[in-house]
Write an enzyme that holds these catalytic residues in place. Structure first.
Site, PDB file in Angstrom:
ATOM      1  CE  LYS A 381      -2.441   3.286   1.550  1.00 21.37           C
ATOM      2  NZ  LYS A 381      -1.761   4.438   0.998  1.00 21.37           N
ATOM      3  CD  GLU A 462      11.562   1.933  12.082  1.00 24.24           C
ATOM      4  OE1 GLU A 462      11.911   3.014  12.616  1.00 24.24           O
ATOM      5  OE2 GLU A 462      11.989   0.825  12.453  1.00 24.24           O
ATOM      6  CB  CYS A 496      11.970  10.232   8.850  1.00 24.09           C
ATOM      7  SG  CYS A 496      13.075   9.037   8.137  1.00 24.09           S
ATOM      8  CD  GLU A 592       8.107  14.282  11.261  1.00 23.11           C
ATOM      9  OE1 GLU A 592       6.956  13.827  11.204  1.00 23.11           O
ATOM     10  OE2 GLU A 592       9.121  13.631  10.935  1.00 23.11           O
TER      11      GLU A 592
HETATM   12  P1  NAD Z   1       1.619   9.335   6.628  1.00 24.94           P
HETATM   13  O1  NAD Z   1       1.633   8.750   7.982  1.00 24.94           O
HETATM   14  O2  NAD Z   1       0.667  10.399   6.334  1.00 24.94           O
HETATM   15  O3  NAD Z   1       1.345   8.183   5.562  1.00 24.94           O
HETATM   16  C1  NAD Z   1       2.107   7.000   5.530  1.00 24.94           C
HETATM   17  C2  NAD Z   1       1.274   5.893   4.913  1.00 24.94           C
HETATM   18  O4  NAD Z   1       0.213   5.573   5.799  1.00 24.94           O
HETATM   19  C3  NAD Z   1       0.622   6.252   3.591  1.00 24.94           C
HETATM   20  O5  NAD Z   1       0.720   5.148   2.728  1.00 24.94           O
HETATM   21  C4  NAD Z   1      -0.808   6.522   3.971  1.00 24.94           C
HETATM   22  O6  NAD Z   1      -1.702   6.290   2.935  1.00 24.94           O
HETATM   23  C5  NAD Z   1      -1.015   5.515   5.079  1.00 24.94           C
HETATM   24  N1  NAD Z   1      -2.103   5.818   6.017  1.00 24.94           N
HETATM   25  C6  NAD Z   1      -2.626   7.024   6.331  1.00 24.94           C
HETATM   26  N2  NAD Z   1      -3.592   6.884   7.225  1.00 24.94           N
HETATM   27  C7  NAD Z   1      -3.702   5.576   7.508  1.00 24.94           C
HETATM   28  C8  NAD Z   1      -4.520   4.809   8.391  1.00 24.94           C
HETATM   29  N3  NAD Z   1      -5.421   5.375   9.168  1.00 24.94           N
HETATM   30  N4  NAD Z   1      -4.344   3.490   8.419  1.00 24.94           N
HETATM   31  C9  NAD Z   1      -3.422   2.897   7.644  1.00 24.94           C
HETATM   32  N5  NAD Z   1      -2.620   3.562   6.802  1.00 24.94           N
HETATM   33  C10 NAD Z   1      -2.760   4.890   6.739  1.00 24.94           C
HETATM   34  O7  NAD Z   1       3.118   9.769   6.331  1.00 24.94           O
HETATM   35  P2  NAD Z   1       3.715  10.442   5.022  1.00 24.94           P
HETATM   36  O8  NAD Z   1       3.254  11.856   4.949  1.00 24.94           O
HETATM   37  O9  NAD Z   1       3.507   9.569   3.845  1.00 24.94           O
HETATM   38  O10 NAD Z   1       5.262  10.410   5.371  1.00 24.94           O
HETATM   39  C11 NAD Z   1       5.878  11.361   6.160  1.00 24.94           C
HETATM   40  C12 NAD Z   1       6.073  10.831   7.561  1.00 24.94           C
HETATM   41  O11 NAD Z   1       6.798   9.622   7.526  1.00 24.94           O
HETATM   42  C13 NAD Z   1       6.895  11.760   8.414  1.00 24.94           C
HETATM   43  O12 NAD Z   1       6.336  11.830   9.687  1.00 24.94           O
HETATM   44  C14 NAD Z   1       8.244  11.067   8.460  1.00 24.94           C
HETATM   45  O13 NAD Z   1       9.026  11.390   9.577  1.00 24.94           O
HETATM   46  C15 NAD Z   1       7.860   9.641   8.440  1.00 24.94           C
HETATM   47  N6  NAD Z   1       8.938   8.790   7.980  1.00 24.94           N
HETATM   48  C16 NAD Z   1       9.594   7.995   8.875  1.00 24.94           C
HETATM   49  C17 NAD Z   1      10.641   7.193   8.466  1.00 24.94           C
HETATM   50  C18 NAD Z   1      11.395   6.304   9.418  1.00 24.94           C
HETATM   51  O14 NAD Z   1      12.133   5.446   8.971  1.00 24.94           O
HETATM   52  N7  NAD Z   1      11.240   6.469  10.706  1.00 24.94           N
HETATM   53  C19 NAD Z   1      11.004   7.192   7.125  1.00 24.94           C
HETATM   54  C20 NAD Z   1      10.316   7.997   6.225  1.00 24.94           C
HETATM   55  C21 NAD Z   1       9.282   8.777   6.669  1.00 24.94           C
END
Ligand code: NAD
Length: 710
Positions: A381, A462, A496, A592
């Protein structure tokens, strides 16, 4: 080649130019960095080769003395003698060229040359003391290096015969130590090579006309199309649609789970070796399409060339690394006479992979490859904003021979289809990377047992960060400032791992801040399609609004000390922004932002700086710049982050070398790209067999037996 190019250019000009020939500058840097990057070493690895080449180019310069003023920068008597002999050979007088030597060094050589009637230019840096000092220190280090002439001649008293040997007669004896790495990362593309720039430009041109197509779901190997679509836009040019991606429904998700369950027995029981090979094949295919994939990332996620290329390389690394790791851990035997006990690992079941958009291939690929290597069936996904990249990855997994039921592609709305999959009773593993808000929701949902659930769900989670770097009082700012600026503003701060809190000490606050501002000013903002762009757009309109809101908050909470030029017109651009005098508990220092916004915070001393660095809910990355071994040791021990970086940027973790991931509210400590990662997708299992039969034992063989499941 460089010399011949310069010469050709000089010949076109009415007047000669001065060419200064020197050797050996930055030798350590060039060799060490090439080694780390897996690039060919761009300098001679053997000192004699350098010396020999010096003489060859010196001759070419002297031959073209009408077009270039020849300046030979060397303290090496053999090199000096070679220049003189070659000049005489060409009928030139000592007035036709000059020697250049550093002020205060090799005085006897200078004196001798002057007495012999040669021209010698004594030179030294002028201007500000600090940059001048650092220049002198570098030259001092070079000139006293083990290989340097001055050291051999003056300090070690090496014989004149040896010092004056023809470098062509010296057998190369210095080769870089061949380091055997346990895992070799895919080298990043060196865009300083013109051919590589051409390939990237060509890829951008090839990919652009294919943008805008419809993208199906992949369920059980079948393409599924529906009317409901999500348009993925080019953030630098939102009128350009990168793809119209079919939006999966909950019913689609249920069917995908069924297909995955059906495929699971066969895929999970396949030999670990067979699965590893398929992932290695996927790595090859990613390599084959490397430039196209990077170009697609430029269009879909607004990453610049270097960042896009690195993301593809990381995806390749993940496939290779988890293949290698699965082989390593596939089986462990414990044999005593009369008994064999086999510990091995079995896959957990259906794994849902929920990925963010900011590393559109690498993160989706990493989580999927790990689950697959372990024998799980995955439902990918991707994030809505990067689903076209995700679909290319799914195609590549299929092309590599991974069965359709083992890899399914289910783009759609996170809160709808994503949430539905998380709650599904037949889902065994959820590998999530994304925001804290969503991660915590998933963690909670997965912990709730629902009717028909077969096993405890495993959540790999993560999440975000609020990463800090401390600049110690004695830090080398020439080295630290570019790393700080890159950490904060690389990919517009949308990593991140990005730096969002810069903690400076009372004693260096103004000095560091001023340099960070000036360095940030030099970053080129614009279209990521251009190779020189450092700062591109943020991912979408919503992100832009959110970041701009934080900038407004920042104006109340701190002092706006820098903001890049705003860009008009299309594209989700946000200027690089720096706030100074921010209190540690301010919102822009605690939440963040995920954009190009840096909060600079003052710490009285190192104690306070450490407390500030550790004073958030997050614990992802942290940085420390210092020259004090005691303070470095302290930071290494005390900074609360999964990845602590000393005297380097705090982003850009490499698979295997820097296992990545945080703790506290940044993650569960699972470490992507690390040696413990695969265990998260597996159950360990032990089969113990009594091999005694009526008092007789078959002697255990050294060869592994055929345990179940493998
Ligand atoms: P996000 O949490 O908005 O989305 C991540 C994924 O989750 C997407 O595929 C989204 O469609 C899905 N999602 C959203 N709501 C959901 C729900 N209720 N249930 C299941 N899935 C759901 O994050 P983003 O904007 O895509 O990415 C940015 C974030 O990711 C930042 O906070 C960043 O720090 C973090 N990040 C962390 C790491 C790490 O390794 N720790 C790496 C990259 C990004």
């Amino acid at each position: 080649e460089d010399f011949e190019r310069l010469l050709a250019w000089a010949k076109e000009r009415p007047r000669p130019i001065t060419l200064r020939l020197i050797k050996g500058a930055y030798w350590d840097y060039e060799t060490v960095m090439a080694g780390q990057r897996g690039w060919p070493v761009p300098v001679f690895e053997d000192k004699a080769e350098t010396d020999a080449t010096f003489e060859v180019i010196a001759r070419r310069m002297l031959e073209n003395e009408a077009h270039v003023h020849c300046a030979f920068g060397t303290h090496n008597i053999r090199s000096i003698a070679a220049c003189i002999a070659q000049a005489e050979d060409l009928g030139l007088t000592p007035k036709h060229y000059e020697f250049q030597m550093l002020y205060g060094m090799a005085e006897p050589i200078k004196r001798a040359l002057i007495e012999m009637g040669y021209r010698v230019r004594d030179y030294c840096p002028i201007g500000q003391t600090l940059p001048g000092m650092s220049y002198l220190v570098r030259r001092l280090l070079e000139n006293t290096s083990n290989e340097g002439f001055l050291r051999s001649a003056f300090a070690e008293g090496v014989d004149a015969d040896v010092l004056l040997r023809d470098p062509n007669e010296i057998k190369p004896d210095r080769k870089l130590p061949a380091v055997k790495l346990p895992f070799a990362n895919e080298p990043h593309t060196d865009f300083s090579i013109a051919a590589n720039r051409d390939r990237m430009r060509a890829a951008l041109e090839q990919v652009r006309p294919r943008l805008g197509g419809r993208v199906p779901l992949l369920i059980g190997g079948k393409e599924v199309w529906a009317e409901s679509e999500i348009a993925s836009l080019n953030p630098a040019r939102p009128s350009e649609i990168v793809g119209r991606v079919t939006c999966a429904t909950r019913a689609d998700a249920d069917r995908a789970v069924e297909q995955a369950l059906e495929a699971f027995p066969k895929w999970s029981r396949a030999d670990a070796e067979a699965r590893a090979r398929k992932l290695e094949r996927a790595a090859e295919l990613l390599r084959r399409d490397r430039f196209q994939l990077a170009a697609l990332e430029v269009f879909e996620t607004g990453k610049n060339w270097i960042e896009s290329d690195a993301d593809v390389a990381e995806a390749i690394d993940f496939c290779q690394f988890y293949a290698q790791e699965m082989r390593r851990i596939a089986r462990r035997e414990y044999i005593v006479p009369g008994e064999t006990s086999l510990q091995h690992y079995v896959a957990r079941g259906v794994a849902v992979i929920i990925a963010p958009w900011n590393f559109p291939l690498a993160i989706l690929c990493g989580m999927s490859a790990a689950a697959l290597a372990a024998g799980n069936c995955v439902i990918m996904k991707p994030a809505e904003q990067s689903a076209v990249c995700g679909s290319r990855l799914a195609q590549i997994f299929h092309e590599a021979g991974i069965p359709p039921g083992a890899v399914q592609f289910l783009p759609g709305k996170g809160e709808d289809v994503g949430a539905h999959l998380v709650a599904h009773p037949q889902v065994a593993v959820i590998a999530f990377t994304g925001s804290r808000e969503v991660g915590l929701k998933i963690y909670e949902t997965a912990g709730r047992t629902v009717a028909g659930q077969a096993q405890l769900k495993k959540v790999i989670c993560e999440m975000g960060g609020k990463n800090a770097a401390i600049v110690d009082a004695d830090a080398d700012l020439d080295e630290a400032v570019p790393e700080i600026v890159y950490s904060a503003f690389g990919y517009q701060g949308q990593k991140c791992s990005a730096l969002s809190r810069l903690i400076l000490l009372e004693s260096n606050y103004e000095r560091v801040l001023e340099r960070v501002i000036e360095a940030t000013r030099s970053l080129q903002a614009g279209s990521p399609e251009k190779p020189g762009t450092a700062i591109g757009p943020v991912i979408d309109a919503e992100a832009r609004q959110r970041i701009l809101r934080y900038i407004e908050i920042g104006k109340d909470e701190g002092k706006l000390v820098f903001q890049g030029e705003p860009r008009d017109g299309e594209g989700y651009f946000v200027p690089a922004t720096i706030f100074a005098d921010v209190r540690p508990e301010a919102r822009i220092a605690q939440e963040e932002i995920f954009g190009p916004v840096l909060a600079v915070i003052r710490g009285r001393d190192l104690d306070e700086a450490m407390a500030i660095a550790n004073g958030t809910q997050y614990g992802l990355t942290a940085g420390f710049f210092s020259r004090s071994p005691a303070n470095i040791a302290r930071a290494a021990a005390e900074l609360e982050a999964g990845n602590v970086y000393i005297n380097r940027s705090i982003t850009g973790a490499l698979v295997a070398r820097h296992p990545f991931g945080g703790f506290k509210m940044s993650g569960g400590g699972t470490k992507a790209g690390g040696r413990d990662y695969l265990q998260n997708f597996l159950f360990p299992r032990v089969v113990t067999e009594n091999r005694l039969r009526r008092g007789f034992a078959d002697l255990p063989s050294a060869k592994p037996g055929n345990g179940p499941g493998e």
